[in-house]
Design an enzyme around this catalytic site. Structure first.
Site, PDB file in Angstrom:
ATOM      1  N   CYS A 236       0.829  -1.171   0.099  1.00 17.09           N
ATOM      2  CA  CYS A 236      -0.033   0.003   0.032  1.00 17.09           C
ATOM      3  C   CYS A 236       0.918   1.294   0.121  1.00 17.09           C
ATOM      4  CB  CYS A 236      -0.878  -0.304   1.234  1.00 17.09           C
ATOM      5  SG  CYS A 236      -1.860   1.295   1.392  1.00 17.09           S
TER       6      CYS A 236
ATOM      7  N   CYS B 257      -0.658   4.278   2.206  1.00 20.67           N
ATOM      8  CA  CYS B 257      -0.235   3.763   3.601  1.00 20.67           C
ATOM      9  C   CYS B 257       0.977   4.065   3.913  1.00 20.67           C
ATOM     10  CB  CYS B 257      -0.583   2.623   4.030  1.00 20.67           C
ATOM     11  SG  CYS B 257      -2.091   1.858   3.257  1.00 20.67           S
ATOM     12  N   ASP B 258       2.077   3.586   3.231  1.00 15.52           N
ATOM     13  CA  ASP B 258       3.302   3.614   3.776  1.00 15.52           C
ATOM     14  C   ASP B 258       4.358   4.565   3.038  1.00 15.52           C
ATOM     15  OD1 ASP B 258       2.548   1.509   5.408  1.00 15.52           O
ATOM     16  OD2 ASP B 258       2.873  -0.075   3.976  1.00 15.52           O
TER      17      ASP B 258
END
Ligand code: NAP
Length: 305
Positions: free
Chosen positions: A131, A134-135
């Site tokens: 992701c 997200c990261d």
């Protein structure tokens, strides 16, 4: 006894829920995490009609959820452990107990496919990610590898250029699968370097990712790239564990339905990424959710005689 239980709260599930709630059915949507599905991990959606400037994945799904709830859709957080499907009884088994229903719509979507190579599991969350939204911010000014040549890999790689210093985009062929507009955009990014005809064979590192080992599938030559992150976008696997052996699946494990989203078991329908089909989009999931809701209504009418 519910009229219909929808399993999964992505675009397909929320649309089926919206329509069935507006039809005043006794409908429950079960979602193991927060409603929204995989779209929640998409930073920016620009091919969903009605949003000429694009919309964030989070906002789009929040709007779908709010709209469905406005018409009375009940959403419950629960992990489904299994289904009981017989001619005269359908039940959804959850941690909270067994829920009886007349019809079921499977909208459980799909999960990111793993590379299944050394280092992937060990370094998951320590540099191996599925992701970018997200990261991505954790990799500011660092070098990363992105694996895959489809829409997801290119879209996420383009997103990552905001943070990282360089992206090694590793694809197993010399032609990308992604749609043209994404190819053009990715090719014009200075930070993205394409590594063609190559597959990852090992991810190296102790406390975090330090390097990735690649094999050229044409020459068999093995090389190593120093990277701090490996983002894997090589497609998805359907979330069909709960229905294996109960309904017909295709050779890749996706649920087979007819044009009305009817599975091989009467009263059990499927919509969205879990379905066996060629094109997986938010717009197709929404259309299938609507079609499934109509098929549910017709099925319930047939039960009533
Ligand atoms: P995908 O289209 O299935 O592409 C997967 C990519 O990973 C392909 O390039 C494939 O190579 C490669 N691959 C597969 N297995 C591999 C392995 N074991 N090792 C190395 N590489 C591997 O998956 P996706 O990109 O996640 O897209 C899934 C669906 O969502 C598609 O229908 C896509 O159009 C849709 N989607 C749409 C959008 C959008 O419209 N904006 C955004 C994201 C996703 P090959 O090409 O050689 O098979």
């Amino acid at each position: 006894m519910y009229d219909v239980i929808i399993i999964g709260g992505g675009p397909a599930g929320l649309t089926a829920g919206l329509y069935n709630a507006r039809a005043r059915l006794n409908v429950l949507l079960l979602e193991r995490l927060a409603p929204g599905g995989q779209v929640l991990t998409t930073d920016w959606v620009e091919n969903y009609p009605g949003f000429p400037d694009g919309v964030s994945g989070f906002e789009l799904m929040d709007r779908m959820k709010t709209q469905a709830e406005r018409f009375g859709l009940k959403i419950q957080s629960d992990e489904v452990a299994g289904l009981e499907l017989s001619a005269d009884r359908k039940a959804v088994l959850t941690a909270a107990g067994s829920l009886e229903t007349k019809a079921i719509v499977l909208c459980c979507g799909a999960t990111w496919k793993k590379l299944e190579i050394e280092g992937e599991d060990q370094l998951m969350g320590k540099g191996v990610s599925f992701c970018a939204t997200c990261d991505g911010p954790f990799y500011r000014n660092q070098e990363v590898a992105v694996i895959g040549g489809g829409d997801t890999a290119l879209e996420e790689a383009i997103f990552l250029t905001r943070f990282v210093s360089k992206i090694h985009l590793v694809h197993r062929r010399d032609k990308l699968r992604a749609t043209r507009v994404l190819q053009e955009r990715a090719m014009s990014q200075e930070k993205i370097e394409f590594i063609w005809d190559s597959i990852p064979v090992k991810i190296l590192g102790e406390k975090g990712v330090e390097a990735i080992e690649l094999k050229n599938v044409k020459t068999q030559a093995v090389s190593r790239k120093s990277v701090q992150g490996v983002f894997v976008f090589i497609g998805t696997l359907p979330n069909t564990d709960m229905v294996k052996g109960l309904i017909r699946l295709d050779e890749n494990g996706f649920v087979v339905t007819d044009d009305n989203m009817q599975t091989s078991v009467p009263g059990v329908f499927a919509a969205g990424d879990i379905r066996s089909k060629l094109f997986r989009q938010i717009s197709t999931a929404v259309g299938e959710g609507a079609a499934a809701s109509y098929a549910v209504e017709k099925y319930l009418e047939s039960l009533a005689g």
